[in-house]
Design a protein around this motif. Structure first.
Motif, PDB file in Angstrom:
ATOM      1  N   PHE A  75       0.799  -1.206   0.058  1.00  0.00           N
ATOM      2  CA  PHE A  75       0.121  -0.093  -0.097  1.00  0.00           C
ATOM      3  C   PHE A  75       0.951   1.186   0.048  1.00  0.00           C
ATOM      4  O   PHE A  75       0.393   2.277  -0.855  1.00  0.00           O
ATOM      5  N   SER A  76       2.028   1.276   0.804  1.00  0.00           N
ATOM      6  CA  SER A  76       2.775   2.427   0.915  1.00  0.00           C
ATOM      7  C   SER A  76       3.454   2.708  -0.550  1.00  0.00           C
ATOM      8  O   SER A  76       3.624   3.644  -0.816  1.00  0.00           O
ATOM      9  N   GLY A  79       6.153  26.526  -3.310  1.00  0.00           N
ATOM     10  CA  GLY A  79       6.337  26.962  -4.730  1.00  0.00           C
ATOM     11  C   GLY A  79       6.815  25.810  -5.597  1.00  0.00           C
ATOM     12  O   GLY A  79       7.060  26.118  -6.628  1.00  0.00           O
ATOM     13  N   MET A  80       6.752  24.643  -4.914  1.00  0.00           N
ATOM     14  CA  MET A  80       7.172  23.388  -5.802  1.00  0.00           C
ATOM     15  C   MET A  80       6.136  22.942  -6.939  1.00  0.00           C
ATOM     16  O   MET A  80       4.831  22.933  -6.577  1.00  0.00           O
ATOM     17  N   PRO A  81       6.795  22.742  -8.021  1.00  0.00           N
ATOM     18  CA  PRO A  81       5.698  21.919  -9.140  1.00  0.00           C
ATOM     19  C   PRO A  81       5.301  20.573  -8.447  1.00  0.00           C
ATOM     20  O   PRO A  81       6.035  20.087  -7.695  1.00  0.00           O
ATOM     21  N   PRO A  82       4.339  19.914  -9.239  1.00  0.00           N
ATOM     22  CA  PRO A  82       3.774  18.710  -8.482  1.00  0.00           C
ATOM     23  C   PRO A  82       4.698  17.565  -8.557  1.00  0.00           C
ATOM     24  O   PRO A  82       4.680  16.795  -7.458  1.00  0.00           O
ATOM     25  N   LEU A  83       5.312  17.581  -9.538  1.00  0.00           N
ATOM     26  CA  LEU A  83       6.271  16.354  -9.450  1.00  0.00           C
ATOM     27  C   LEU A  83       7.265  16.328  -8.495  1.00  0.00           C
ATOM     28  O   LEU A  83       7.620  15.473  -7.756  1.00  0.00           O
ATOM     29  N   GLU A  84       7.959  17.627  -8.379  1.00  0.00           N
ATOM     30  CA  GLU A  84       8.960  17.823  -7.133  1.00  0.00           C
ATOM     31  C   GLU A  84       8.354  17.595  -5.968  1.00  0.00           C
ATOM     32  O   GLU A  84       9.045  17.039  -4.959  1.00  0.00           O
ATOM     33  N   ALA A  85       7.139  18.096  -5.734  1.00  0.00           N
ATOM     34  CA  ALA A  85       6.394  17.924  -4.188  1.00  0.00           C
ATOM     35  C   ALA A  85       5.974  16.468  -4.151  1.00  0.00           C
ATOM     36  O   ALA A  85       6.325  15.894  -2.959  1.00  0.00           O
ATOM     37  N   GLY A  86       5.791  15.664  -5.256  1.00  0.00           N
ATOM     38  CA  GLY A  86       5.475  14.353  -4.998  1.00  0.00           C
ATOM     39  C   GLY A  86       6.858  13.591  -4.605  1.00  0.00           C
ATOM     40  O   GLY A  86       6.854  12.533  -3.854  1.00  0.00           O
ATOM     41  N   LEU A  87       7.935  13.916  -5.302  1.00  0.00           N
ATOM     42  CA  LEU A  87       9.244  13.396  -4.721  1.00  0.00           C
ATOM     43  C   LEU A  87       9.693  13.599  -3.352  1.00  0.00           C
ATOM     44  O   LEU A  87      10.267  12.744  -2.833  1.00  0.00           O
ATOM     45  N   TRP A  88       9.289  14.912  -2.820  1.00  0.00           N
ATOM     46  CA  TRP A  88       9.447  15.046  -1.468  1.00  0.00           C
ATOM     47  C   TRP A  88       8.524  14.442  -0.614  1.00  0.00           C
ATOM     48  O   TRP A  88       8.981  14.509   0.841  1.00  0.00           O
ATOM     49  N   THR A  89       7.493  13.750  -1.047  1.00  0.00           N
ATOM     50  CA  THR A  89       6.625  13.045  -0.213  1.00  0.00           C
ATOM     51  C   THR A  89       7.178  11.587  -0.325  1.00  0.00           C
ATOM     52  O   THR A  89       6.817  10.605   0.567  1.00  0.00           O
ATOM     53  N   LEU A  90       8.150  11.248  -0.859  1.00  0.00           N
ATOM     54  CA  LEU A  90       8.728   9.603  -0.899  1.00  0.00           C
ATOM     55  C   LEU A  90       9.300   9.346   0.485  1.00  0.00           C
ATOM     56  O   LEU A  90       9.445   8.198   0.947  1.00  0.00           O
ATOM     57  N   TRP A 101       8.558   9.769   3.369  1.00  0.00           N
ATOM     58  CA  TRP A 101       7.443   9.055   4.403  1.00  0.00           C
ATOM     59  C   TRP A 101       7.032   7.857   3.987  1.00  0.00           C
ATOM     60  O   TRP A 101       6.814   6.872   4.698  1.00  0.00           O
ATOM     61  N   ALA A 102       6.868   7.565   2.324  1.00  0.00           N
ATOM     62  CA  ALA A 102       6.336   6.406   1.976  1.00  0.00           C
ATOM     63  C   ALA A 102       7.582   5.413   2.037  1.00  0.00           C
ATOM     64  O   ALA A 102       7.229   4.139   2.520  1.00  0.00           O
ATOM     65  N   PHE A 115       7.090  10.193  11.927  1.00  0.00           N
ATOM     66  CA  PHE A 115       5.680   9.695  12.342  1.00  0.00           C
ATOM     67  C   PHE A 115       5.507   8.643  11.366  1.00  0.00           C
ATOM     68  O   PHE A 115       4.734   7.530  11.667  1.00  0.00           O
ATOM     69  N   SER A 116       6.188   8.078  10.239  1.00  0.00           N
ATOM     70  CA  SER A 116       5.988   7.059   9.353  1.00  0.00           C
ATOM     71  C   SER A 116       6.396   6.010  10.001  1.00  0.00           C
ATOM     72  O   SER A 116       5.773   4.876  10.062  1.00  0.00           O
ATOM     73  N   LEU A 117       7.727   5.997  10.590  1.00  0.00           N
ATOM     74  CA  LEU A 117       8.394   4.955  11.166  1.00  0.00           C
ATOM     75  C   LEU A 117       7.544   4.371  12.211  1.00  0.00           C
ATOM     76  O   LEU A 117       7.269   3.336  12.798  1.00  0.00           O
ATOM     77  N   GLY A 118       7.054   5.339  13.209  1.00  0.00           N
ATOM     78  CA  GLY A 118       6.399   5.124  14.352  1.00  0.00           C
ATOM     79  C   GLY A 118       4.984   4.527  14.155  1.00  0.00           C
ATOM     80  O   GLY A 118       4.441   3.555  15.048  1.00  0.00           O
TER      81      GLY A 118
END
Length: 518
Positions: free
Chosen positions: A151-152, A301-312, A314-315, A371-374
């Motif tokens: 799922f992650s 001010g990040m574009p969507p793809l860059e913002a998506g990469l910065w969510t990696l 936590w995943a 918080f993801s590890l926790g």
């Protein structure tokens, strides 16, 4: 965790290969929740849906999944969990083709609804099959950790893979990603996955299935409207209707000789405690993470793809934590492992309180990793405990209830913390609105941070910068409130888990080995 006994059979190569197949199906199940968001601009230009149609195109998949989980979990116990999974996979593939080649907004709404119904077969079927495939508690914990990882992984790669597909193909191609995986599941499933069904189960109660679907649709729709528009009459009526239908559903289960859900499951202390922990944990994560993607794009001010990469981060942290949990659980009591993880998650949410408007990327990365590890032990071990405490013949129903709790926890987290964040944002922006704004401009600026940025760009430099600064600060305040509530909820949940663990509620009891019924 329970020690292995010599009578407990261990899974072999076939079971682990089967786990890989069903994990890949779960990756796609999650991807379909997120991948469409990237395709919205292209499909809007092509199909020209109304605003209401567009909302249904985006939301109806999740609505139908949430409404169908209980029915599908119980149905798997009756007709066979592998059979239901294969039927769902075939339907998922066909409806993916229907969605990919939709020629109107109405056709796409129907296709997405059918995708939701077929997708609802995947999570409970795969989780209950794990119960049948992995009898050894240690192996089952590892398998569920991998299941959680899928799922992650789906949440992490969905936006990235969808973005790559949209670079070269039309919007419908995002749905074609499902087809080869579902074909592989149909080919490999009968060879690698065992069949299991309850030989004494009766026929499904269709009125109960309809009540379950209607109750969940109304409740989740009401919560979704609260998240989008705040507490309105429509949202309250929908939520109350959902709760009322839920009460009728429960009362009907008490009267039936062969209910859709065996309510005696909730009298098993370990099942109830683990289910509550799982649902509240989902509430905490969804609510706490709600503002971060918007903050990355609209404030930093990040574009969507860059913002998506910065969510990696936590995943990836969820993936690491989910796979490390079964190893740690061999040495640490489940209650202490879950409770300690929740304390770590509390620290992660607290870190987010240090974010300021226009800065804070390092804190976002640190906080989301923590918080993801926790939260990983809570998600992995509660599903393990739910499946281990439920009778083998009710594993499908237990899996359906577990996933329904997750759907409700996520919807409630988004609705509650989203509405609190919106209220904080509007309160912070009100005093900064220039008196020269039109009614439409004022509504746009008060509605969302994105609206305030658009209005600010239309104003003279000084007035525009003042509005944008105030809007960013107000949005950051909403993020702080969400993080604070998530931290408090996580800490309270840790106390609950440790208290229940002290009296042995969150400790697995030996269960009989269940044999596959073909």
């Amino acid at each position: 965790m329970m020690e292995q006994t010599s009578a407990t059979p261990r899974a072999g190569r076939r079971e682990w290969l089967g786990l890989a197949v069903i994990a890949l199906a779960c990756v796609l199940y999650v991807m379909d929740l997120t991948v469409l968001h990237l395709a919205v601009p292209a499909l809007s230009a092509d199909l020209q849906p109304s605003s209401t149609q567009l909302l249904w195109i985006i939301d109806v998949y999740g609505f139908m999944v949430a409404g169908s989980l209980i029915t599908m979990g119980s149905l798997g116990d009756r007709i066979g969990r592998r059979r239901l999974l294969l039927i769902g996979a075939a339907a998922f593939g066909v409806t993916s083709l229907l969605a990919a080649f939709s020629t109107s907004a109405e056709m796409l709404v129907v296709a997405r609804a059918l995708l939701g119904v077929s997708g609802a077969t995947l999570a409970p079927s795969t989780l209950s099959l794990i119960r049948s495939m992995f009898h050894d508690p240690r192996q089952r914990s590892t398998a569920i950790g991998i299941w959680i990882t899928s799922f992650s992984a789906g949440a992490a790669i969905g936006p990235v893979l969808g973005g790559l597909v949209l670079e070269f193909f039309w919007w419908g191609a995002v749905f074609l990603l499902n087809v080869p995986v579902m074909v592989a599941l149909l080919v490999l499933g009968p060879r690698l996955l065992p069949e299991y069904r309850d030989p004494h189960a009766g026929r499904p109660d269709l009125p109960s299935a309809a009540l379950s679907l209607a109750a969940m649709l109304a409740l989740v729709y009401g919560l979704k409207r609260v998240a989008q528009d705040g507490v309105t009459t429509t949202a309250l009526v929908a939520a109350l209707v959902g709760l009322g239908l839920g009460v009728v559903f429960v009362r009907r289960q008490h009267r039936l000789a062969d209910p859709l859900i065996d309510l005696s499951l909730f009298r098993i202390p370990g099942f109830s405690a683990a289910l509550a922990t799982y649902g509240i944990g989902i509430f905490v994560v969804f609510g706490g993470f709600l503002f971060i993607p918007q903050y990355l794009q609209l404030v930093l001010g990040m574009p969507p793809l860059e913002a998506g990469l910065w969510t990696l981060p936590w995943a990836l942290s969820f993936i690491v934590g989910s796979n490390a949990t079964p190893i740690l659980a061999r040495r640490i009591d489940p209650a202490w492992l879950i409770g300690g993880g929740l304390v770590l998650a509390t620290f992660g949410f607290a870190v987010l309180l240090g974010i300021e408007a226009g800065s804070g990327l390092p804190l976002i990365v640190l906080g989301s990793i923590a918080f993801s590890l926790g939260m990983s032990p809570a998600f992995t071990l509660t599903n393990d405990l739910i499946m281990g405490s439920a009778p083998p013949e009710r594993a499908g129903a237990a899996a359906g209830v577990s996933e329904t709790a997750a759907e409700l926890g996520g919807a409630l987290g988004i609705a509650m913390l989203g509405s609190i964040g919106v209220a904080a944002y509007r309160r912070g922006v009100d005093d900064a609105l220039p008196s020269t704004l039109s009614v439409d401009q004022a509504d746009a600026a008060q509605g969302t941070l994105g609206g305030a940025l658009e209005v600010g760009a239309q104003l003279p430099t000084t007035a525009g910068e003042s509005l944008v600064t105030a809007a960013e600060a107000a949005f950051t305040t909403g993020l702080h409130l969400g993080a604070l509530i998530a931290a408090a909820s996580s800490l309270a949940l840790a106390g609950f888990v440790l208290a229940r663990g002290r009296v042995g509620v969150l400790t697995e009891e030996p269960e009989p080995v269940d044999e596959a019924v073909t």
